[in-house]
Design a protein around this motif. Sequence first.
Motif, PDB file in Angstrom:
ATOM      1  N   ARG A 365       0.834  -1.214   0.000  1.00 21.46           N
ATOM      2  CA  ARG A 365       0.000   0.000   0.000  1.00 21.46           C
ATOM      3  C   ARG A 365       0.866   1.261   0.000  1.00 21.46           C
ATOM      4  N   LEU A 366       1.903   1.271   0.826  1.00 19.47           N
ATOM      5  CA  LEU A 366       2.777   2.447   0.897  1.00 19.47           C
ATOM      6  C   LEU A 366       3.655   2.555  -0.340  1.00 19.47           C
ATOM      7  N   ARG A 367       4.020   1.374  -0.873  1.00 23.44           N
ATOM      8  CA  ARG A 367       4.928   1.391  -2.027  1.00 23.44           C
ATOM      9  C   ARG A 367       4.284   2.042  -3.244  1.00 23.44           C
ATOM     10  N   VAL A 368       3.000   1.798  -3.395  1.00 22.09           N
ATOM     11  CA  VAL A 368       2.289   2.392  -4.535  1.00 22.09           C
ATOM     12  C   VAL A 368       2.390   3.909  -4.457  1.00 22.09           C
ATOM     13  N   PHE A 370       4.557   5.705  -2.753  1.00 20.47           N
ATOM     14  CA  PHE A 370       5.949   6.165  -2.832  1.00 20.47           C
ATOM     15  C   PHE A 370       6.430   6.195  -4.280  1.00 20.47           C
ATOM     16  N   GLU A 371       6.022   5.174  -5.036  1.00 18.25           N
ATOM     17  CA  GLU A 371       6.515   5.120  -6.425  1.00 18.25           C
ATOM     18  C   GLU A 371       5.909   6.228  -7.290  1.00 18.25           C
ATOM     19  N   VAL A 372       4.677   6.593  -7.014  1.00 12.59           N
ATOM     20  CA  VAL A 372       4.084   7.731  -7.749  1.00 12.59           C
ATOM     21  C   VAL A 372       4.951   8.960  -7.497  1.00 12.59           C
ATOM     22  N   PHE A 373       5.292   9.139  -6.242  1.00 12.65           N
ATOM     23  CA  PHE A 373       6.140  10.245  -5.829  1.00 12.65           C
ATOM     24  C   PHE A 373       7.472  10.259  -6.553  1.00 12.65           C
ATOM     25  N   ALA A 374       8.153   9.120  -6.476  1.00 12.32           N
ATOM     26  CA  ALA A 374       9.510   9.026  -7.035  1.00 12.32           C
ATOM     27  C   ALA A 374       9.481   9.364  -8.515  1.00 12.32           C
ATOM     28  N   LYS A 375       8.347   9.005  -9.186  1.00 13.47           N
ATOM     29  CA  LYS A 375       8.251   9.280 -10.625  1.00 13.47           C
ATOM     30  C   LYS A 375       8.107  10.780 -10.882  1.00 13.47           C
ATOM     31  N   ILE A 376       7.455  11.489  -9.978  1.00 16.18           N
ATOM     32  CA  ILE A 376       7.249  12.927 -10.206  1.00 16.18           C
ATOM     33  C   ILE A 376       8.591  13.666 -10.048  1.00 16.18           C
ATOM     34  N   HIS A 377       9.245  13.471  -8.955  1.00 13.36           N
ATOM     35  CA  HIS A 377      10.573  14.081  -8.751  1.00 13.36           C
ATOM     36  C   HIS A 377      11.235  13.408  -7.555  1.00 13.36           C
ATOM     37  N   SER A 378      12.517  13.076  -7.726  1.00  9.74           N
ATOM     38  CA  SER A 378      13.182  12.298  -6.673  1.00  9.74           C
ATOM     39  C   SER A 378      13.294  13.064  -5.353  1.00  9.74           C
ATOM     40  N   ALA A 379      13.252  14.396  -5.415  1.00  8.61           N
ATOM     41  CA  ALA A 379      13.417  15.165  -4.166  1.00  8.61           C
ATOM     42  C   ALA A 379      12.104  15.351  -3.426  1.00  8.61           C
ATOM     43  N   MET A 380      10.979  15.035  -4.073  1.00  7.62           N
ATOM     44  CA  MET A 380       9.703  15.466  -3.510  1.00  7.62           C
ATOM     45  C   MET A 380       9.348  14.799  -2.200  1.00  7.62           C
ATOM     46  N   PHE A 381       9.718  13.523  -2.052  1.00  5.63           N
ATOM     47  CA  PHE A 381       9.364  12.836  -0.809  1.00  5.63           C
ATOM     48  C   PHE A 381       9.931  13.604   0.402  1.00  5.63           C
ATOM     49  N   GLY A 382      11.225  13.882   0.332  1.00  6.65           N
ATOM     50  CA  GLY A 382      11.872  14.592   1.437  1.00  6.65           C
ATOM     51  C   GLY A 382      11.322  15.998   1.612  1.00  6.65           C
ATOM     52  N   GLN A 383      11.015  16.632   0.486  1.00  9.19           N
ATOM     53  CA  GLN A 383      10.542  18.013   0.560  1.00  9.19           C
ATOM     54  C   GLN A 383       9.165  18.094   1.217  1.00  9.19           C
ATOM     55  N   VAL A 384       8.343  17.058   0.978  1.00 11.50           N
ATOM     56  CA  VAL A 384       7.025  17.045   1.625  1.00 11.50           C
ATOM     57  C   VAL A 384       7.179  16.864   3.133  1.00 11.50           C
ATOM     58  N   LEU A 385       8.126  16.046   3.497  1.00 12.88           N
ATOM     59  CA  LEU A 385       8.423  15.855   4.917  1.00 12.88           C
ATOM     60  C   LEU A 385       8.818  17.191   5.561  1.00 12.88           C
ATOM     61  N   VAL A 386       9.702  17.898   4.866  1.00  8.75           N
ATOM     62  CA  VAL A 386      10.160  19.201   5.353  1.00  8.75           C
ATOM     63  C   VAL A 386       8.975  20.158   5.475  1.00  8.75           C
ATOM     64  N   MET A 387       8.111  20.145   4.456  1.00  7.23           N
ATOM     65  CA  MET A 387       6.957  21.045   4.427  1.00  7.23           C
ATOM     66  C   MET A 387       5.997  20.735   5.582  1.00  7.23           C
TER      67      MET A 387
END
Length: 454
Positions: A365-368, A370-387
């Motif tokens: 469930r989480l992988r789905v 996460f992978e959408v995220f990674a496809k958009i931009h590799s930095a976005m996961f961390g940036q959302v955390l920061v936000m």
Amino acid sequence: MPLLTGEAAVSAQLYREHVNPQWARLLDVLQMNVRYQRCVGAELFSDDGRRFLDFLSGYCVHNTGHNHPYLVEALQRELEKSGPAMVQSHVADLAGELAARLIAQAGGRLGKAFFCSSGSEGVEAAIKFSRAHTGRNGLLYARGAFHGLTCGALSLMDRPFWRKAFGPLLPGTESVPFGDSIALEEKLRTREIAAFIVEPVQSEAGVRLPPRGYLQGAQAACRKYGTLFVLDEVQTGLHRTGGFLAAHDYGLDPDMVVLAKALSGGLIPAAAVLLSDAIYDSVYGSLERAIVHTSTFSENGLAMRAGLATLDVLEHEHLGERANSMGVYLRERLREALSGYEMVKEIRGKGLLNGIEFAPPSTLRLRVFFEVFAKIHSAMFGQVLVMRLFRDEGILTQICGNNFMVLKAAPPLTIEERHIDSFVRSITRVVDLMHTSGSFWTEAIGLARRTVKI
Ligand SMILES: Cc1ncc(COP(=O)(O)O)c(C=O)c1O
């Protein structure tokens, strides 16, 4: 977010028109475009009444905290003296004082200091000094390093994002994997390398600690092949990792050390390259060469005063010991709170330079998501955390510049236990949401899509 009014709105608009509109837009999208009114210690107060805890420290600039009263007073007194801030045709006595104190604290073979205004400028100087001293052109650096964005320093960084579009950089630069002694010795054996320039703890690469014995081995190998061993302590220096220099934590005796960031007291840009007398003689060894490498703002009175006052505060408040004890406390608390979460891979650090490394989830469930995220931009996961940490929890952090899966936790060295407790509670809430809430991911994916579109 409240609209800015009056003068604030005008200045913000002028920034958008004349400085960096893309930066302002990015902060808008990330909901981090806050106007700070007062910054004290580890706390930032915005004009809409919010309070933020600073776990970024301006990328390790604020070791003594924001606007430390001792520093402010020292600078005010310096200004009131109407002294020779930058006459340029005199011996700058404050530079002498600061150099003597830096050298006494650094120890080893370091006998001279060259002053400048930024980390990049310090790295540039170290490159030139290494070449002049050895008569060699080759420069070696560690993969993932961050040494600065001027052309010479950038030549010592391998991430294409930073280099793309800026044309050919310095020839003769090569990288080796951080921590790989065999690869290093292979390159050194050519006897063409002037210097191996390395961060003792790689900050932007993801707060990567050196394997045991690696740096001492690297230093010995450099000596064996006539290469200078140069430490970039722009982030690690001035007690960030505990010792005055990280070199001390690892028992090293470098030929040169670059310091910047915290030397400024967070107020007046100041940087220094500490070098051996032998290197100084190779560069400046005659009257004719007395100013062969210099810079207009190099020894300016206010910068030197900021450096001296910073050293006073670091010493009086025992901030090295504090970095060690608070660092241990922070990592222990983080490990207790976060170790059960599958996306938290490792918590590591030294002193108050710490990283929380995240990993892609294995649960389907989480992988789905996460992978959408990674496809958009590799930095976005961390940036959302920061936000999320910023907007929902009032915590300022950043991801590492060369490793988007590592969140950096580097508060001022004056940080208190209650601030750390609050940081740990906040990050635990955000990490918990990330593992349990579908809406966390849908909001985040929406934000990521908007960010890449603008
Ligand atoms: C390790 C290291 N070296 C050099 C630099 C460049 O410093 P500056 O931005 O002051 O030029 C940085 C900047 O973040 C850094 O982290």
